[in-house]
Design an enzyme around this catalytic site. Structure first.
Site, PDB file in Angstrom:
ATOM      1  N   GLU A   1      -0.014   4.766  -6.203  1.00 44.27           N
ATOM      2  CA  GLU A   1      -1.341   4.795  -6.822  1.00 44.27           C
ATOM      3  C   GLU A   1      -1.831   6.223  -7.027  1.00 44.27           C
ATOM      4  O   GLU A   1      -2.664   6.498  -7.878  1.00 44.27           O
ATOM      5  CB  GLU A   1      -2.337   3.976  -5.984  1.00 44.27           C
ATOM      6  CG  GLU A   1      -2.756   4.574  -4.632  1.00 44.27           C
ATOM      7  CD  GLU A   1      -1.651   4.524  -3.571  1.00 44.27           C
ATOM      8  OE1 GLU A   1      -0.746   3.697  -3.721  1.00 44.27           O
ATOM      9  OE2 GLU A   1      -1.700   5.335  -2.634  1.00 44.27           O
TER      10      GLU A   1
ATOM     11  N   ASP B   1     -10.809  30.683 -39.768  1.00 44.48           N
ATOM     12  CA  ASP B   1      -9.555  30.231 -39.166  1.00 44.48           C
ATOM     13  C   ASP B   1      -9.701  28.889 -38.451  1.00 44.48           C
ATOM     14  O   ASP B   1      -8.705  28.257 -38.106  1.00 44.48           O
ATOM     15  CB  ASP B   1      -9.057  31.258 -38.130  1.00 44.48           C
ATOM     16  CG  ASP B   1      -8.572  32.530 -38.794  1.00 44.48           C
ATOM     17  OD1 ASP B   1      -8.209  32.464 -39.977  1.00 44.48           O
ATOM     18  OD2 ASP B   1      -8.560  33.579 -38.127  1.00 44.48           O
TER      19      ASP B   1
ATOM     20  N   ASN C   1       9.453   5.954  -2.550  1.00 48.94           N
ATOM     21  CA  ASN C   1       8.834   4.636  -2.462  1.00 48.94           C
ATOM     22  C   ASN C   1       9.863   3.530  -2.648  1.00 48.94           C
ATOM     23  O   ASN C   1       9.835   2.513  -1.962  1.00 48.94           O
ATOM     24  CB  ASN C   1       7.715   4.492  -3.487  1.00 48.94           C
ATOM     25  CG  ASN C   1       6.503   5.323  -3.095  1.00 48.94           C
ATOM     26  OD1 ASN C   1       6.565   6.059  -2.114  1.00 48.94           O
ATOM     27  ND2 ASN C   1       5.431   5.217  -3.821  1.00 48.94           N
TER      28      ASN C   1
ATOM     29  N   ASP D   1      -9.028  34.241 -35.289  1.00 58.25           N
ATOM     30  CA  ASP D   1     -10.242  34.814 -34.718  1.00 58.25           C
ATOM     31  C   ASP D   1     -11.477  34.543 -35.580  1.00 58.25           C
ATOM     32  O   ASP D   1     -12.530  34.199 -35.086  1.00 58.25           O
ATOM     33  CB  ASP D   1     -10.084  36.320 -34.444  1.00 58.25           C
ATOM     34  CG  ASP D   1      -9.404  37.057 -35.580  1.00 58.25           C
ATOM     35  OD1 ASP D   1      -9.299  36.470 -36.680  1.00 58.25           O
ATOM     36  OD2 ASP D   1      -8.983  38.206 -35.388  1.00 58.25           O
TER      37      ASP D   1
ATOM     38  N   VAL E   1       0.841  -1.203   0.000  1.00 58.46           N
ATOM     39  CA  VAL E   1       0.000   0.000   0.000  1.00 58.46           C
ATOM     40  C   VAL E   1       0.877   1.254   0.000  1.00 58.46           C
ATOM     41  O   VAL E   1       0.622   2.219  -0.714  1.00 58.46           O
ATOM     42  CB  VAL E   1      -0.935   0.003   1.227  1.00 58.46           C
ATOM     43  CG1 VAL E   1      -1.602   1.354   1.388  1.00 58.46           C
ATOM     44  CG2 VAL E   1      -1.984  -1.081   1.086  1.00 58.46           C
ATOM     45  N   ALA E   2       1.945   1.210   0.812  1.00 58.51           N
ATOM     46  CA  ALA E   2       2.795   2.395   0.922  1.00 58.51           C
ATOM     47  C   ALA E   2       3.613   2.619  -0.349  1.00 58.51           C
ATOM     48  O   ALA E   2       3.813   3.749  -0.783  1.00 58.51           O
ATOM     49  CB  ALA E   2       3.719   2.245   2.116  1.00 58.51           C
TER      50      ALA E   2
ATOM     51  N   THR F   1       4.805  11.463   4.324  1.00 56.28           N
ATOM     52  CA  THR F   1       5.702  12.001   3.295  1.00 56.28           C
ATOM     53  C   THR F   1       5.113  12.025   1.889  1.00 56.28           C
ATOM     54  O   THR F   1       5.559  12.799   1.053  1.00 56.28           O
ATOM     55  CB  THR F   1       7.008  11.195   3.243  1.00 56.28           C
ATOM     56  OG1 THR F   1       6.665   9.840   2.953  1.00 56.28           O
ATOM     57  CG2 THR F   1       7.751  11.275   4.551  1.00 56.28           C
ATOM     58  N   ASP F   2       4.133  11.168   1.615  1.00 62.20           N
ATOM     59  CA  ASP F   2       3.678  11.052   0.223  1.00 62.20           C
ATOM     60  C   ASP F   2       2.720  12.150  -0.209  1.00 62.20           C
ATOM     61  O   ASP F   2       2.806  12.669  -1.308  1.00 62.20           O
ATOM     62  CB  ASP F   2       2.998   9.694  -0.002  1.00 62.20           C
ATOM     63  CG  ASP F   2       3.986   8.685  -0.543  1.00 62.20           C
ATOM     64  OD1 ASP F   2       5.189   8.967  -0.430  1.00 62.20           O
ATOM     65  OD2 ASP F   2       3.549   7.654  -1.066  1.00 62.20           O
TER      66      ASP F   2
ATOM     67  N   ILE G   1       3.213   1.353  -3.582  1.00 60.68           N
ATOM     68  CA  ILE G   1       2.615   1.485  -4.917  1.00 60.68           C
ATOM     69  C   ILE G   1       2.164   2.935  -5.097  1.00 60.68           C
ATOM     70  O   ILE G   1       1.362   3.432  -4.318  1.00 60.68           O
ATOM     71  CB  ILE G   1       1.434   0.515  -5.088  1.00 60.68           C
ATOM     72  CG1 ILE G   1       1.962  -0.921  -5.051  1.00 60.68           C
ATOM     73  CG2 ILE G   1       0.710   0.778  -6.398  1.00 60.68           C
ATOM     74  CD1 ILE G   1       0.891  -1.971  -5.014  1.00 60.68           C
TER      75      ILE G   1
ATOM     76  N   ASP H   1      -1.395  36.042 -35.184  1.00 63.08           N
ATOM     77  CA  ASP H   1      -1.995  37.107 -35.981  1.00 63.08           C
ATOM     78  C   ASP H   1      -1.275  38.398 -35.653  1.00 63.08           C
ATOM     79  O   ASP H   1      -0.723  38.544 -34.564  1.00 63.08           O
ATOM     80  CB  ASP H   1      -3.461  37.302 -35.561  1.00 63.08           C
ATOM     81  CG  ASP H   1      -4.359  36.285 -36.209  1.00 63.08           C
ATOM     82  OD1 ASP H   1      -3.947  35.714 -37.226  1.00 63.08           O
ATOM     83  OD2 ASP H   1      -5.467  36.074 -35.695  1.00 63.08           O
TER      84      ASP H   1
HETATM   85  P1  ATP Z   1      -4.467  39.584 -38.770  1.00 63.39           P
HETATM   86  O1  ATP Z   1      -5.499  39.948 -37.768  1.00 63.39           O
HETATM   87  O2  ATP Z   1      -4.465  38.144 -39.138  1.00 63.39           O
HETATM   88  O3  ATP Z   1      -3.138  40.170 -38.531  1.00 63.39           O
HETATM   89  P2  ATP Z   1      -5.534  41.431 -40.520  1.00 63.39           P
HETATM   90  O4  ATP Z   1      -6.575  41.761 -39.548  1.00 63.39           O
HETATM   91  O5  ATP Z   1      -4.506  42.430 -40.833  1.00 63.39           O
HETATM   92  O6  ATP Z   1      -4.848  40.142 -40.172  1.00 63.39           O
HETATM   93  P3  ATP Z   1      -7.595  41.048 -42.383  1.00 63.39           P
HETATM   94  O7  ATP Z   1      -8.520  41.526 -41.361  1.00 63.39           O
HETATM   95  O8  ATP Z   1      -7.865  39.795 -43.116  1.00 63.39           O
HETATM   96  O9  ATP Z   1      -6.164  40.891 -41.831  1.00 63.39           O
HETATM   97  O10 ATP Z   1      -7.372  42.221 -43.394  1.00 63.39           O
HETATM   98  C1  ATP Z   1      -6.621  42.051 -44.557  1.00 63.39           C
HETATM   99  C2  ATP Z   1      -6.723  43.279 -45.426  1.00 63.39           C
HETATM  100  O11 ATP Z   1      -8.080  43.534 -45.745  1.00 63.39           O
HETATM  101  C3  ATP Z   1      -6.220  44.537 -44.761  1.00 63.39           C
HETATM  102  O12 ATP Z   1      -4.859  44.743 -45.017  1.00 63.39           O
HETATM  103  C4  ATP Z   1      -7.050  45.622 -45.414  1.00 63.39           C
HETATM  104  O13 ATP Z   1      -6.459  46.044 -46.618  1.00 63.39           O
HETATM  105  C5  ATP Z   1      -8.350  44.906 -45.738  1.00 63.39           C
HETATM  106  N1  ATP Z   1      -9.346  45.193 -44.716  1.00 63.39           N
HETATM  107  C6  ATP Z   1      -9.254  44.967 -43.393  1.00 63.39           C
HETATM  108  N2  ATP Z   1     -10.367  45.321 -42.753  1.00 63.39           N
HETATM  109  C7  ATP Z   1     -11.206  45.808 -43.691  1.00 63.39           C
HETATM  110  C8  ATP Z   1     -12.529  46.328 -43.655  1.00 63.39           C
HETATM  111  N3  ATP Z   1     -13.205  46.432 -42.531  1.00 63.39           N
HETATM  112  N4  ATP Z   1     -13.060  46.726 -44.818  1.00 63.39           N
HETATM  113  C9  ATP Z   1     -12.397  46.609 -45.962  1.00 63.39           C
HETATM  114  N5  ATP Z   1     -11.168  46.117 -46.060  1.00 63.39           N
HETATM  115  C10 ATP Z   1     -10.551  45.721 -44.944  1.00 63.39           C
END
Ligand code: ATP
Length: 847
Positions: free
Chosen positions: A262, A595, A657, A591, A257-258, A688-689, A260, A304
């Site tokens: 577990e 993705d 142990n 995000d 018991v002591a 101790t354990d 193993i 990102d």
């Molecule tokens: P990450 O967050 O991955 O770094 P990001 O946010 O820069 O990337 P996206 O949001 O995909 O990437 O944007 C890519 C491109 O799209 C930007 O460089 C810009 O030119 C254009 N873009 C971003 N937001 C808008 C928007 N709200 N309207 C129009 N074009 C946009």
């Protein structure tokens, strides 16, 4: 009319509360949980404990009542300790689960709020957009191009278009919004939903097991047999020497018991759970326990850019229009009305126009709010500018297309406004406005614009192009075709200050920090350079480059690349796969809904707590509550700490142990009297354990934990000399304990005193060894004692326990010990301290 009113206000809070009481929570009933009582009982669900209890009962009948009661009490205390551990772990994991629970955006009392989906009720209005998981069954009452993935219900993986007008307007709990926006009215919740009807199927989704725990469990099985073998030998030899069979059996079982371990897999869970709560304090919410183990192995962090490495606080700095760059910082102003209209109308930020302060009046994507702020400092003016405009159609922003368009009806006329990544928008343009006149967009002009974008993005500006088309319906030649280019707007999004340090820390820790962004190559490189991610533009790979590479070639290229620019979510997936193929352990952030596949593919998928969508959160193994890169590095550090701590208590428990078993085993093969009685063995186990091992689980990290290379994921927990350390130390503890016993006999002490000396030597060697286990590289004299107060506390409790059984007459009788004299203590201290001292000298000379 009622519908209209409800649409604006939603339910009142009071009504919602009433309905929540009436209809209950919006949740699928979970599988049965173990009650606390069952958790307690399960502590005794171990074969060896049953054998021990049975033999105790037998010895009780043979007249050893006091012994029997003591053994039962020790077993009970052990059980209670185990129960407290397991129950607390369970509770803290439950708390984490509720933090990670899905949320939804609901309109109540006229305000949009984010609530836990469990609190949603019938009649609520819920806002839906791409990436959201539909929180209940309902009817779509307003929507624009809403496409839903219903594969969870139907098995059909093609997105279903939803329409407010016909029967396709039903939306179902658990399905996910792939595209578009909408507003739904909840009709059914909880078990009444379509999902509720098949909920039984979902309950079978098992929680992922920790691979480490799995491996320890199988190791445990091997150790059980080994221990049982040795205990059998001890028993048989004892009987052969003429000892009573019952006594020897009890001794063997107590030893088993002591010895193993577990509790090992359980302590692993405890320390993972404690680590997870520590990570939460540093803003990383771990959704899957095993991820903690993998975190420590991370060799590449793909992050990102926007919001994670940068502050996501955009400010418009420069505008290019009519062949001229305007610098807003220098007070230069742009008055081109159609340009401003494009950036304000083709914009998804929300306005609360009752606010006076423009900063408070705007909500939404910082890229877009920055555009409004660049032209409007006054809410009233903004209000006038946007009044009487109706958005009749829109193609929302999407990170694959990198642009968005809207059609606005104004004074009976329709206009298409488009904004997006310059090269994407320019591809759709045939004309350009110059000096107030529309001219054809020649390739020379296009080149000049792109050159300007290049130079703006070299200054770390994120560029957006604006274009429009008048009288859209009259021309009716397709949306986003033959657009008229107006200008470019460049915004700065400064790097997060703390990110630079985190990047350097990564490099020191042998982890490759990699930036992945949808942004322009130059902008990405400028930010990456500022953060020390790379310093040569050779390390930048663009989405187009990736397209041109085969998977094989990409695998080669990723090794050199530190920045991936203008990529789309599909490229992200290829990047993760390529890194993994090269043997890396990849952490990847994301995000947007697109993705999710890349996040799922990564070893550690990370989603954003603030900007992330439900779908990515669900696919991820960790959520960054503050969307911050630094938090990823902190989590990796915690991952390493936890793994190190698990190694620490494995080292401690197994060598102790082994020491216990060897003491008894050696004595029996050398035909000596047993150095410890069954109760004393169980006492050592209790003292101790438990507590010291758990305290090791919360040990603060070694200073140099982030200057080591990441460990190999396939590496065994016993790698890097741990087995040898355990074997050597266990053997030495056994030998020293036995030596103290022999010396006691040699000096003519009675058996009781000799046993007490052996008992104290065994306990004290373990309590000294627990401090040594705190570091694999430093000796006991170099470790700061007070940095782990839990361990100090646990050791003090253990020492008090031994003092109690030595100096309180009642316990002395129970545990058959003797009050030790100073000279006796001299023997104990010598034999328990000698190994640590020699080891320290050895470590010192080695260095
Ligand atoms: P990450 O967050 O991955 O770094 P990001 O946010 O820069 O990337 P996206 O949001 O995909 O990437 O944007 C890519 C491109 O799209 C930007 O460089 C810009 O030119 C254009 N873009 C971003 N937001 C808008 C928007 N709200 N309207 C129009 N074009 C946009």
């Amino acid at each position: 009319m009622i519908e209209e009113k409800e649409l604006l206000l939603g339910l009142t809070n009071k009504e919602a509360e009433f309905r929540m009481k009436k209809f209950g929570p919006n949740e699928l009933t979970k599988g049965k949980k173990k009650s606390p009582f069952m958790v307690f009982i399960s502590q005794f669900n171990d074969l060896m404990i049953w054998v021990l209890l049975a033999s105790t009962v037998i010895s009780c009948f043979m007249g050893d009542t006091a012994d029997a009661i003591t053994i039962i009490i020790i077993v009970l205390i052990n059980g209670i300790l185990g129960f407290i551990q397991e129950y607390r772990t369970e509770k803290s994991l439950d708390a984490l689960k509720s933090l990670a629970a899905p949320t939804c955006k609901v309109i109540r009392d006229g305000n949009m709020r984010v609530i836990n989906a469990i609190n949603l009720t019938v009649g609520d209005w819920v806002d839906l957009e791409a990436g959201d998981r539909v929180p209940a069954d309902g009817i779509l009452v307003d929507g624009n191009g809403l496409t839903v993935d219903e594969s969870l219900l139907t098995g059909e993986s093609v997105g279903v278009n939803k329409d407010t007008r016909d029967k396709h307007g039903n939306v179902y709990m658990g399905t996910t919004v792939l595209k578009g926006k909408g507003l739904m009215k909840v009709s059914t919740i909880g078990m009444g939903t379509e999902m509720g009807k098949i909920a039984g199927l979902l309950q079978n989704i098992e929680e992922e097991k920790s691979p480490l725990k799995d491996r320890l469990e199988s190791l445990g099985k091997v150790l059980v047999f080994l221990c049982l073998g040795i205990c059998a030998i001890v028993t048989v030899v004892g009987v052969a020497r003429g000892n009573n069979l019952g006594d020897m059996f009890l001794l063997g079982v107590s030893l088993a018991v002591a010895a193993i371990p577990e509790g090992l897999p359980a302590i692993v869970t405890v320390s993972l759970a404690l680590g997870v709560s520590r990570m939460l304090k540093r803003n990383a919410l771990v959704r899957k326990l095993p991820a903690v183990e993998t975190l420590g192995c991370t060799s590449v962090i793909c992050s990102d850019k926007t919001g994670t490495l940068t502050q996501n606080s955009m400010t418009v700095k420069e505008i290019y229009i009519d062949n001229k760059i305007y610098n807003l910082d220098k007070g230069e102003k742009v008055r081109n009305e159609v340009f401003i209209k494009t950036l304000i109308y083709c914009n998804d930020c929300n306005y609360n126009l009752s606010e006076k302060n423009i900063d408070k009046a705007l909500h939404g994507d910082p890229t877009e709010t920055a555009l409004v702020k660049a032209f409007f400092k006054d809410v009233q003016l903004l209000k006038t500018f946007i009044s009487n405009k109706r958005r009749v159609f829109e193609v929302p922003f999407d990170s694959n297309r990198k642009m968005m368009s809207v059609i606005i009806r104004e004074n009976g006329k329709e206009t298409c406004y488009t904004k997006g990544a310059p090269e994407k928008v320019l591809d759709k343009c045939s004309y350009i406005v110059e000096d107030g006149r529309i001219k054809p967009l020649t390739s020379t002009k296009k080149k000049a614009i792109l050159n300007c974008v290049d130079s703006m993005s070299n200054r770390a500006l994120r560029c957006l192009a604006a274009a429009y088309k008048d009288g859209f319906l009259e021309k009716n030649d397709g949306l986003e075709k033959g657009l008229i280019f107006i200008g470019i707007v460049g915004s700065i999004d400064p790097p997060r200050e703390e990110a630079r340090d985190a990047v350097l820390q990564c490099k020191l820790a042998g982890i490759k920090p990699v930036m992945i962004t949808g942004d322009h190559k130059n902008t990405a490189f400028a930010i990456a350079k500022a953060l020390s991610i790379c310093n040569s533009s050779d390390s930048v790979l663009t989405g187009d480059d990736i397209e041109a590479l085969s998977d094989r070639e990409l695998e080669r290229e990723v090794e050199k690349a530190r920045v991936f620019a203008r990529v789309n979510p599909n490229h992200k997936l290829r990047i993760v796969k390529a890194f993994k193929k090269r043997g890396n352990i990849v952490a990847m952030t994301g995000d947007g809904v697109n993705d999710a596949p890349a996040i799922k593919e990564a070893d550690i998928g990370i989603s954003m707590g603030i900007s992330g969508t439900d779908v990515t959160k669900e696919a991820s193994s960790m959520i960054l509550m503050d969307d911050n890169f630094t938090t990823i590095v902190a989590a990796v550090e915690e991952g390493r700490v936890i793994y190190d701590n698990i190694r620490k208590f494995i080292r401690y428990l197994l060598s102790c142990n082994l020491g216990e078993v060897l003491t008894m085993f050696l004595a029996s093969i050398f035909y000596m009297p047993n150095p410890l009685t069954p109760i004393q063995i169980l006492f050592v186990n209790l003292a101790t354990d438990g507590l010291p091992a758990i305290a090791l689980g919360v040990d603060p990290p070694d200073k140099d934990i982030m200057s080591q290379k990441p460990r190999d994921k396939k590496e065994s927990i016993f790698a890097r000399g741990l087995t040898e350390k355990i074997m050597v130390r266990g053997t030495l503890i056994g030998i020293c304990t036995l030596m103290s016993f022999i010396i006691g006999q040699y000096l003519g002490f009675d058996l009781k005193t000799c046993r007490t000396i052996a008992l104290c030597t065994l306990v004290m060697s373990q309590l000294i060894h627990v401090f040594e286990c705190r570091s694999e590289r430093h000796s006991i004299f170099e470790i700061k004692l007070f940095t782990n107060p839990y361990l100090l506390g646990a050791v003090l409790i253990s020492i008090s326990m031994i003092m109690c059984i030595l100096y309180i007459p009642f316990f002395r009788d129970v545990f058959q010990t003797q009050a030790l004299s100073l000279m006796n203590w001299g023997i104990v201290i010598f034999f328990s301290g000698i190994i640590a001292t020699i080891n320290s000298i050895y470590l010192y000379i080695k260095r």
